[in-house]
Design a protein around this motif. Structure first.
Motif, mmCIF file in Angstrom:
data_model
loop_
_atom_site.group_PDB
_atom_site.id
_atom_site.type_symbol
_atom_site.label_atom_id
_atom_site.label_comp_id
_atom_site.label_asym_id
_atom_site.label_seq_id
_atom_site.Cartn_x
_atom_site.Cartn_y
_atom_site.Cartn_z
ATOM 1 N N ASP A 85 -104.543 6.726 31.860
ATOM 2 C CA ASP A 85 -104.985 7.987 31.288
ATOM 3 C C ASP A 85 -104.832 9.171 32.241
ATOM 4 N N LYS A 86 -105.941 9.824 32.570
ATOM 5 C CA LYS A 86 -105.886 11.053 33.358
ATOM 6 C C LYS A 86 -105.279 10.829 34.742
ATOM 7 N N LEU A 92 -98.252 12.084 37.492
ATOM 8 C CA LEU A 92 -96.962 12.470 36.917
ATOM 9 C C LEU A 92 -96.721 13.970 37.115
ATOM 10 N N LYS A 93 -97.756 14.772 36.951
ATOM 11 C CA LYS A 93 -97.634 16.219 37.184
ATOM 12 C C LYS A 93 -97.289 16.503 38.644
#
Length: 102
Positions: A85-86, A92-93
């Motif tokens: 999830d987060k 990834l960002k």
């Protein structure tokens, strides 16, 4: 001291890429220490792109076999296997900010 080993008769764990369009399965023995090594790259100074690229090559990220459109192919297998999830989206960002081709 603790060692990461696979005992006789026990298989190496299998993981599945959580991206809906990929779902590739891969094997590996990963720990949170592997994720911490990845996170440490983003806390250092210097040539970030070279450090990220070198870590991805050493981790075997290209050997997992993600589908070409899967954005998670830009992350080490340990991160894909253990983060959800987060945590996965945040990492990834981070990598997309450093690598142009992700």
């Amino acid at each position: 001291m603790l060692y990461d080993v696979t005992l006789p008769g026990h298989k190496t764990p299998t993981y599945k890429c959580p991206h809906i369009d990929c779902q590739v399965t891969f094997q590996g023995s990963y720990t949170q220490k592997d994720v911490a090594k990845w996170d440490a790259i983003f806390e250092q100074h210097g040539d970030m792109k070279a450090a990220v690229t070198a870590h991805l090559a050493a981790s075997g990220a290209g050997d997992v076999g993600h589908k070409p459109a899967c954005p998670l192919g830009c992350l080490p297998p340990a991160v894909v296997a253990l983060c959800r999830d987060k945590g996965l989206i945040d990492r990834l960002k981070q990598v997309k900010a450093v690598l142009d081709d992700c």
